[in-house]
Design a protein around this motif. Structure first.
Motif, PDB file in Angstrom:
ATOM      1  N   ALA A  61       0.831  -1.200   0.000  1.00  0.00           N
ATOM      2  CA  ALA A  61       0.000   0.000   0.000  1.00  0.00           C
ATOM      3  C   ALA A  61       0.865   1.250   0.000  1.00  0.00           C
ATOM      4  N   ASP A  62       0.316   2.304  -0.563  1.00  0.00           N
ATOM      5  CA  ASP A  62       0.988   3.609  -0.492  1.00  0.00           C
ATOM      6  C   ASP A  62       0.821   4.215   0.900  1.00  0.00           C
ATOM      7  N   VAL A  63      -0.342   3.971   1.504  1.00  0.00           N
ATOM      8  CA  VAL A  63      -0.657   4.528   2.823  1.00  0.00           C
ATOM      9  C   VAL A  63      -1.295   3.433   3.666  1.00  0.00           C
ATOM     10  N   VAL A  64      -0.919   3.359   4.946  1.00  0.00           N
ATOM     11  CA  VAL A  64      -1.568   2.457   5.900  1.00  0.00           C
ATOM     12  C   VAL A  64      -2.066   3.306   7.069  1.00  0.00           C
ATOM     13  N   VAL A  65      -3.331   3.143   7.414  1.00  0.00           N
ATOM     14  CA  VAL A  65      -3.929   3.894   8.520  1.00  0.00           C
ATOM     15  C   VAL A  65      -4.126   2.947   9.696  1.00  0.00           C
ATOM     16  N   ALA A  66      -3.481   3.237  10.817  1.00  0.00           N
ATOM     17  CA  ALA A  66      -3.664   2.472  12.055  1.00  0.00           C
ATOM     18  C   ALA A  66      -4.658   3.233  12.924  1.00  0.00           C
ATOM     19  N   THR A  67      -5.790   2.621  13.205  1.00  0.00           N
ATOM     20  CA  THR A  67      -6.847   3.340  13.927  1.00  0.00           C
ATOM     21  C   THR A  67      -6.845   3.082  15.430  1.00  0.00           C
ATOM     22  N   THR A  68      -6.357   1.913  15.884  1.00  0.00           N
ATOM     23  CA  THR A  68      -6.355   1.601  17.315  1.00  0.00           C
ATOM     24  C   THR A  68      -5.071   0.891  17.691  1.00  0.00           C
ATOM     25  N   GLY A  69      -4.652   1.110  18.945  1.00  0.00           N
ATOM     26  CA  GLY A  69      -3.454   0.432  19.432  1.00  0.00           C
ATOM     27  C   GLY A  69      -3.645  -1.064  19.553  1.00  0.00           C
ATOM     28  N   ILE A  70      -4.769  -1.486  20.157  1.00  0.00           N
ATOM     29  CA  ILE A  70      -4.998  -2.917  20.345  1.00  0.00           C
ATOM     30  C   ILE A  70      -5.119  -3.622  18.999  1.00  0.00           C
ATOM     31  N   GLY A  71      -5.726  -2.952  18.022  1.00  0.00           N
ATOM     32  CA  GLY A  71      -5.881  -3.548  16.711  1.00  0.00           C
ATOM     33  C   GLY A  71      -4.550  -3.714  15.996  1.00  0.00           C
ATOM     34  N   PHE A  72      -3.719  -2.680  16.050  1.00  0.00           N
ATOM     35  CA  PHE A  72      -2.423  -2.762  15.372  1.00  0.00           C
ATOM     36  C   PHE A  72      -1.545  -3.827  16.021  1.00  0.00           C
ATOM     37  N   ARG A  73      -1.550  -3.867  17.352  1.00  0.00           N
ATOM     38  CA  ARG A  73      -0.757  -4.898  18.037  1.00  0.00           C
ATOM     39  C   ARG A  73      -1.266  -6.299  17.688  1.00  0.00           C
ATOM     40  N   GLY A  74      -2.589  -6.456  17.649  1.00  0.00           N
ATOM     41  CA  GLY A  74      -3.155  -7.743  17.298  1.00  0.00           C
ATOM     42  C   GLY A  74      -2.771  -8.168  15.895  1.00  0.00           C
ATOM     43  N   TRP A  75      -2.711  -7.219  14.996  1.00  0.00           N
ATOM     44  CA  TRP A  75      -2.305  -7.505  13.617  1.00  0.00           C
ATOM     45  C   TRP A  75      -0.861  -8.010  13.577  1.00  0.00           C
ATOM     46  N   MET A  76       0.024  -7.302  14.279  1.00  0.00           N
ATOM     47  CA  MET A  76       1.427  -7.705  14.290  1.00  0.00           C
ATOM     48  C   MET A  76       1.599  -9.081  14.943  1.00  0.00           C
ATOM     49  N   GLU A  77       0.852  -9.330  16.022  1.00  0.00           N
ATOM     50  CA  GLU A  77       0.961 -10.629  16.702  1.00  0.00           C
ATOM     51  C   GLU A  77       0.459 -11.757  15.807  1.00  0.00           C
ATOM     52  N   TYR A 130      -7.245  14.736   5.854  1.00  0.00           N
ATOM     53  CA  TYR A 130      -5.818  14.782   5.525  1.00  0.00           C
ATOM     54  C   TYR A 130      -5.538  13.973   4.254  1.00  0.00           C
ATOM     55  N   LEU A 131      -6.125  12.792   4.155  1.00  0.00           N
ATOM     56  CA  LEU A 131      -5.905  11.950   2.982  1.00  0.00           C
ATOM     57  C   LEU A 131      -6.463  12.598   1.719  1.00  0.00           C
ATOM     58  N   LEU A 132      -7.668  13.127   1.814  1.00  0.00           N
ATOM     59  CA  LEU A 132      -8.278  13.749   0.641  1.00  0.00           C
ATOM     60  C   LEU A 132      -7.492  14.975   0.200  1.00  0.00           C
ATOM     61  N   ASP A 133      -7.006  15.756   1.168  1.00  0.00           N
ATOM     62  CA  ASP A 133      -6.198  16.929   0.828  1.00  0.00           C
ATOM     63  C   ASP A 133      -4.878  16.529   0.179  1.00  0.00           C
ATOM     64  N   SER A 134      -4.364  15.349   0.574  1.00  0.00           N
ATOM     65  CA  SER A 134      -3.097  14.870   0.018  1.00  0.00           C
ATOM     66  C   SER A 134      -3.269  14.294  -1.383  1.00  0.00           C
ATOM     67  N   GLY A 135      -4.510  13.948  -1.741  1.00  0.00           N
ATOM     68  CA  GLY A 135      -4.787  13.329  -3.028  1.00  0.00           C
ATOM     69  C   GLY A 135      -4.686  11.821  -2.941  1.00  0.00           C
ATOM     70  N   VAL A 136      -5.788  11.126  -3.214  1.00  0.00           N
ATOM     71  CA  VAL A 136      -5.800   9.671  -3.070  1.00  0.00           C
ATOM     72  C   VAL A 136      -6.077   8.942  -4.379  1.00  0.00           C
ATOM     73  N   ALA A 137      -6.391   9.666  -5.433  1.00  0.00           N
ATOM     74  CA  ALA A 137      -6.721   9.020  -6.702  1.00  0.00           C
ATOM     75  C   ALA A 137      -5.555   8.151  -7.168  1.00  0.00           C
ATOM     76  N   GLY A 138      -5.853   6.897  -7.467  1.00  0.00           N
ATOM     77  CA  GLY A 138      -4.840   5.981  -7.960  1.00  0.00           C
ATOM     78  C   GLY A 138      -3.938   5.405  -6.894  1.00  0.00           C
ATOM     79  N   ARG A 139      -4.162   5.744  -5.627  1.00  0.00           N
ATOM     80  CA  ARG A 139      -3.303   5.249  -4.545  1.00  0.00           C
ATOM     81  C   ARG A 139      -3.971   4.069  -3.839  1.00  0.00           C
ATOM     82  N   ARG A 140      -3.151   3.181  -3.317  1.00  0.00           N
ATOM     83  CA  ARG A 140      -3.642   2.014  -2.567  1.00  0.00           C
ATOM     84  C   ARG A 140      -3.520   2.327  -1.086  1.00  0.00           C
ATOM     85  N   ILE A 141      -4.640   2.262  -0.371  1.00  0.00           N
ATOM     86  CA  ILE A 141      -4.677   2.650   1.040  1.00  0.00           C
ATOM     87  C   ILE A 141      -5.209   1.473   1.851  1.00  0.00           C
TER      88      ILE A 141
END
Length: 371
Positions: A61-77, A130-141
């Motif tokens: 992905a071009d951008v990864v959004v981490a929304t929660t601490g427990i979720g991100f840790r669970g993903w890594m585990e 923030y994402l929309l202002d940065s431009g997301v067309a054609g990007r994988r998020i």
């Protein structure tokens, strides 16, 4: 000094960190009833999470959004368990990492990674802007979900031309033992809870659904609109409640401690304060301060006291107070005068100060006129 939440009963629906929230409330004097509305089910062995992770590794992905601490840790585990931990860290180290708040930021840094940006408001709305202002067309998020689909967030990105990969790290389900939640719901409907707290949107939705299964959805919403102070940790949590017209209080920053501080201000502000004779009365949820002395009062006598306090010094006839007791108890038959007299006697004993509730012969009862 009387603690700010003394005399109030607060319901806690949280699954995670319920002990911490309960301790903070009790430290300020509240009586706490815990009825977890949800339970968290990690998806370490879930095929959807595995597929999404492998998709990210195959097509970064071009951008990864981490929304929660427990979720991100669970993903890594989970990735570690599949033998993909190093590969996932490597893939994330080459992308633009955004974190929704400090807990997600802490989990990202604990994994040896560094975020590019985090919003001041800790809100999904600011991340989206923030994402929309940065431009997301054609990007994988890639968007790490926080227990329920982020439909508006994801659909807006796709509508702006982005390719969105959803990462379902954990999900919510009903509690394994529904009895505590059912008991909490019963107490709320009976008027025994002064405030109800929520730390996740699924918990709010789950409580509404539990009431609906019992045919009590309208009664619950009415209680939350008119009687119970509803506290939510943030706007996302409040969503299921505000959509059905329930007003909520919430802190500026989504923190459990900040939510408790909101209740410390908001609950006492709802107290009814009157003068009876030479005494100052402050009617809290389940107790009364009599000249600063906290006096617990049972529910039926409290209902009578509230009726008397709404018109200080005015005599209320026994049939009027009987109607108050009938509404309080949910009875359909009339309440006789003897029951009223008995309840007034219990009220006088609970207040512990002579002469606050006066009998007006052949007419009824009143709070002593202020002197």
């Amino acid at each position: 000094m009387t603690l700010p939440l003394a005399g109030y009963t607060v319901g806690v629906t949280a699954a995670r960190r319920a002990d911490e929230l309960g301790a903070l409330l009790e430290r300020r004097g509240a009586t706490v009833i815990h009825g977890p509305a949800i339970r968290i089910v990690p998806l370490a062995d879930d095929a959807d999470l595995s597929h999404a992770t492998r998709s990210l590794l195959t097509d970064p992905a071009d951008v990864v959004v981490a929304t929660t601490g427990i979720g991100f840790r669970g993903w890594m585990e989970a990735a570690e368990g599949w033998g993909l931990g190093d590969d996932l860290r490597a893939a994330l180290s080459t992308t633009t990492l955004l974190t929704r708040g400090p807990k997600a930021k802490g989990a990202v840094r604990a994994a040896g990674l560094v975020e590019r940006w985090a919003p001041e408001s800790e809100s999904n709305a600011e991340v989206l802007e923030y994402l929309l202002d940065s431009g997301v067309a054609g990007r994988r998020i890639a968007v790490q979900l926080h227990g329920e689909p982020l439909r508006e967030f994801v659909d807006t990105l796709r509508g702006a031309g982005a390719s969105v990969l959803e990462i379902p790290v954990y999900r919510w389900t009903t509690p394994a033992d529904p009895a505590p939640l059912e008991r909490l719901l019963d107490v709320v409907l009976a008027g025994g809870v002064d405030a109800l707290t929520f730390t996740s949107a699924p918990a709010a939705a789950s409580l509404l659904a539990a009431a609906g299964r019992r045919g009590k959805a309208e009664a619950l919403v009415e209680s939350l609109r008119c009687k119970v102070l509803t506290g939510c940790v943030g706007p996302i949590t409040a969503g299921p409640l505000t959509r059905v017209g329930v007003p909520v209080v919430q802190p500026e920053r989504a923190r459990i401690g900040a939510l408790v501080r909101e209740l410390v201000v908001a609950l006492p502000a709802r107290a009814l304060r009157v003068r009876a004779g030479q005494s100052e009365l402050e009617l809290r949820g389940q107790a009364v301060l009599v000249d600063g002395d906290l006096r617990p009062v049972p529910p039926a006598p409290m209902a009578v006291l509230r009726a008397l306090a709404e018109s200080p010094g005015t005599t209320l006839p026994r049939p009027v107070l009987g109607a108050v007791l009938r509404r309080h108890s949910g009875r359909t038959d009339a309440v006789d005068e003897h029951a009223v007299e008995t309840t007034v006697g219990r009220l006088r004993s609970a207040l512990g100060a002579a002469g606050l509730v006066q009998t007006v012969v052949k007419r009824g009862y009143r709070l002593a006129p202020s002197t």
